[in-house]
Write a protein that holds these residues in place. Structure first.
Motif: not given
Length: 297
Positions: A45-56, A137-142, A164-171, A181-183
């Motif tokens: 199984s796999a999970y679809a989950v929101n990972e948007y964490e950009i604070t305005r 408009t473009l953000f990155l975190r590890g 687990r290691v991951a990267g998060y690129l937000y646009w 996008l997240s590898p």
């Protein structure tokens, strides 16, 4: 919005969600609600989950969290072997500071068919770096984290831990559109290389993509996709996996979100092994539908 978080659930699907910080302008909130995989025996199984964490805007406290409850069902009749039906819950608590964020995600489910008992998911303890801002408009975190054995099947398979290691690129090109996008790479450390007749997965690579359309201040539509490659302990590449999910959510009250969604998960087959099975948005064998309710703390 939907994204994929790979709780270690080898044979059962789940509904889960991950909250995010609320923002101003038309980003009054960025949602997180998740759906999972499929109910075929022996599937992954796999999970679809929101990972948007950009604070305005500035938050009043460093602590945040969510609680989510949901109901998941596939389209098989209740008395058939392939029928899946469950009540689910998930939760997260997070602490944010200048040095980044610490997050603890927990969840579980209660299946109501075929005498299945309740089960927890593997909890995830996760550290995320501060945002690196390329532009407005473009953000990155590890991220670096570890899954611990909590699920019934993880314990049977003698899972010890899974870093687990991951990267998060937000646009976020406009106030109404957001992309992510997240590898990710995960290593499963089991006590043994096999569990009964099954050879266990050692290396797992995921690529996640998400697109959200903020229709109004209180209504959104989200689409998520995930492609997974994995190898077992003997170096053999397993069948590639995909997940495709759609979700419609509504914030009916401050910090309360209700959502409905559909998830389809399956396999892509190696041409040397057999013909490709193609891809369908809906497949009775692997599609689940869900209703969820989330409150943000």
């Amino acid at each position: 919005m939907t994204h994929i978080l790979d709780w270690n659930m080898p044979t059962t699907p789940v509904l889960s969600s991950i909250p995010i910080n609320h923002g101003s302008n038309k980003f009054n909130y960025l949602y997180c609600i998740a759906i999972t995989g499929f109910a075929l025996l022996g599937s992954t199984s796999a999970y679809a989950v929101n990972e948007y964490e950009i604070t305005r805007k500035e938050v009043e406290t460093n602590w945040s969290g969510y609680i989510n409850v949901g109901f998941t069902r596939n389209s098989y009749d209740s008395d058939t072997f392939s029928a899946y039906q469950a009540y689910n819950f998930s939760s997260r608590v997070s602490y944010k500071s200048d040095w980044g964020s610490l997050l603890l995600t927990l969840g579980g489910e209660k299946q109501t068919l075929h005498g299945k008992e309740s089960s927890f998911y593997d909890p995830l303890l996760d550290y995320r770096t501060p945002f690196h801002v390329f532009s407005d408009t473009l953000f990155l975190r590890g991220s670096v984290g570890v899954y611990l054995p909590g699920n019934h099947y993880s314990k049977l398979d003698r899972l010890q831990y899974a870093p687990r290691v991951a990267g998060y690129l937000y646009w976020t090109p406009t106030d109404s559109m957001s992309f992510y996008l997240s590898p990710r790479y995960r290593y499963n450390a089991y006590q043994y290389k096999t569990a009964g007749q099954r050879v266990l997965i050692e290396h797992q690579f995921d690529t996640l993509a998400d697109a959200q359309w903020q229709i109004t201040d209180s209504l959104y539509f989200d689409v998520t996709g995930r492609y997974r490659m994995s190898k077992n302990y003997y170096g053999r590449r397993m069948d590639d996996q995909f997940t495709f999910a759609q979700e419609l959510g509504w914030e009916f009250s401050s910090d309360w979100v209700v959502a409905i969604g559909h998830n389809n998960s399956g396999k892509f087959y190696d041409p040397e092994i057999g013909p490709s099975q193609g891809f369908e948005v809906y497949d009775k064998k692997s599609s689940t539908f869900y209703l969820s309710l989330t409150t943000y703390l």
